[in-house]
Design an enzyme around this catalytic site. Structure first.
Site, mmCIF file in Angstrom:
data_model
loop_
_atom_site.group_PDB
_atom_site.id
_atom_site.type_symbol
_atom_site.label_atom_id
_atom_site.label_comp_id
_atom_site.label_asym_id
_atom_site.label_seq_id
_atom_site.Cartn_x
_atom_site.Cartn_y
_atom_site.Cartn_z
ATOM 1 C CG LEU A 34 -1.946 -1.174 1.284
ATOM 2 C CD1 LEU A 34 -2.789 -1.063 2.548
ATOM 3 C CD2 LEU A 34 -2.839 -1.240 0.051
ATOM 4 C CG ASP A 59 8.305 -4.812 0.861
ATOM 5 O OD1 ASP A 59 9.094 -5.439 0.111
ATOM 6 O OD2 ASP A 59 8.247 -3.572 0.891
ATOM 7 C CB ILE A 60 7.775 -8.374 -3.220
ATOM 8 C CG1 ILE A 60 8.501 -7.069 -3.568
ATOM 9 C CG2 ILE A 60 6.391 -8.418 -3.824
ATOM 10 C CD1 ILE A 60 8.822 -6.923 -5.034
ATOM 11 C CE1 TYR A 150 9.350 1.864 -13.367
ATOM 12 C CE2 TYR A 150 9.804 2.938 -15.465
ATOM 13 C CZ TYR A 150 9.039 2.083 -14.699
ATOM 14 O OH TYR A 150 7.972 1.434 -15.272
ATOM 15 C CG PHE A 179 4.574 1.014 -25.533
ATOM 16 C CD1 PHE A 179 5.503 1.738 -26.265
ATOM 17 C CD2 PHE A 179 4.684 -0.384 -25.543
ATOM 18 C CE1 PHE A 179 6.494 1.094 -26.998
ATOM 19 C CE2 PHE A 179 5.666 -1.039 -26.268
ATOM 20 C CZ PHE A 179 6.571 -0.291 -27.003
ATOM 21 C CG PHE A 219 7.905 19.146 -19.588
ATOM 22 C CD1 PHE A 219 8.568 20.190 -18.965
ATOM 23 C CD2 PHE A 219 6.956 18.439 -18.863
ATOM 24 C CE1 PHE A 219 8.305 20.518 -17.638
ATOM 25 C CE2 PHE A 219 6.678 18.749 -17.543
ATOM 26 C CZ PHE A 219 7.358 19.798 -16.933
ATOM 27 N NE ARG A 232 6.994 9.532 -24.582
ATOM 28 C CZ ARG A 232 7.789 10.334 -25.290
ATOM 29 N NH1 ARG A 232 7.643 10.433 -26.610
ATOM 30 N NH2 ARG A 232 8.734 11.035 -24.694
ATOM 31 C CB ALA A 294 17.532 15.946 -19.558
#
Length: 339
Positions: A34, A59-60, A150, A179, A219, A232, A294
């Site tokens: 959560l 938690d995993i 990430y 995507f 942006f 996208r 960037a």
């Protein structure tokens, strides 16, 4: 019918996938800490599906709770969403991302093997392609240079799972590279929780529409695209959820590593998204064009043909429906699950 453990099952994509799994006749167990979702989603999932869903808060990275889940439930396969997903935060706090996303996935895989469960569907991302310099993206492209911790964490987990499968051919590793998921369940009961400043375009638009933010920042207005804004591949979250179910059903009993794109094969620009949302909501979204960020690419989208051939799945919902469902969710739940 299979019994599926869904890690991160109260999150945005996880919760919609839970709905799709139950609709397809499967049983579901949810594990979620959560950290980026709400316990209040559980009664809404029950309203949509008519079923009480077993839920474990944890938690995993916690081997004890994983062992308890596998001991108390006959799990056939795992769909693994649990992980942190904010690109900007990952740049500022890389250790946090590698600990959660990479170490967590490794602990999960170890405990699955210990329990004799050798089928996993992993929530990966198109970010693993980096900038290949051409579109559309196809599954046979090499992993690229990722632009954030990430993205790197997703690429690392893909490599780890691939190596595990090479060493132990009992495994079915289904790596889904998706995507830009947007939209919400058609009921308006579940959608993307608006926590803080959004990282993605549509939640940002929705916060402007609901009055939580004064205007949208666009942006980059000078990209080599038809209207100068970035493009996208947007996919309805319910199409994405159905893609997970289709992949699991087609490949969970097929040993090997299965790479699949989940995208529409079409790219839409930022301004197209704004106009589509305005058409669905009847509102005007004020925006300001700012310098490029960037690492942002001008345009990318999936080639979904291999996925269609492998699992018989393709997107069904168009941009208008994505916007209508998003607006229904936001207008019904301006504070998300905190209402």
């Amino acid at each position: 019918m299979k019994n599926i453990l869904v890690t991160g099952g109260t999150g945005f994509i996880g919760s919609h996938t839970v709905v799709s799994l139950l609709k397809s006749g499967h049983q579901v167990v949810i594990l979620d800490n959560l950290c980026n979702s709400s316990i209040n989603i559980l009664p809404r999932l029950k309203t949509i599906t008519g079923q009480e869903i077993p839920f474990y808060q944890g938690d995993i990275r916690d081997r004890e709770i994983l062992r308890r889940i596998f001991a108390e439930n006959r799990i056939d396969s795992v769909i693994h969403f649990a992980g942190l997903k904010a690109v900007g935060e990952s740049v500022a706090e890389p250790m946090k991302y590698y600990d959660n996303n990479v170490s967590g996935s490794l602990v999960l895989a170890e405990e699955m093997a210990r329990a004799g469960v050798f089928s996993i569907v992993f929530s990966s991302s198109a970010t693993v392609y980096g900038d290949p310099g051409k579109v559309p993206y196809t599954e046979d492209m090499p992993l690229g240079d990722t632009t954030s911790p990430y993205g790197t964490s997703k690429s690392m987990v893909e490599r780890i799972l691939t190596d595990i499968q090479k060493a132990d051919p009992r495994w079915s590793m289904i790596l889904l590279r998706y995507f830009n998921p947007i939209g919400a369940h058609e009921s308006g009961l579940i959608g993307e929780q608006p926590n803080g400043i959004p990282n993605n375009l549509l939640p940002y638009i929705c916060q402007v529409a609901s009055g939580r933010l004064p205007q949208l920042s666009v942006f980059g207005g000078d990209y080599p695209t038809p209207d100068g804004t970035g493009m996208r591949d947007y996919i309805h979250v319910m199409d994405l959820a159905e893609g997970h179910v289709a992949a699991m059903q087609a490949k969970s009993n097929v040993a090997g590593t299965h790479l699949l794109n989940l995208g529409s094969g079409r790219a839409s620009s930022v301004l197209e998204i704004i106009r589509a949302f305005e058409a669905a909501s009847g509102l005007t979204i004020p925006y300001e064009v700012k310098p490029r960020r960037a690492g942002d690419l001008a345009c990318f989208y999936a080639d979904p043909s291999y996925t269609k051939a492998q699992i018989g799945w393709q997107t069904q919902r168009d941009l208008a429906q994505m916007m209508e469902d998003s607006w229904r969710w936001v207008s019904n739940n301006p504070n998300g699950y905190d209402d």
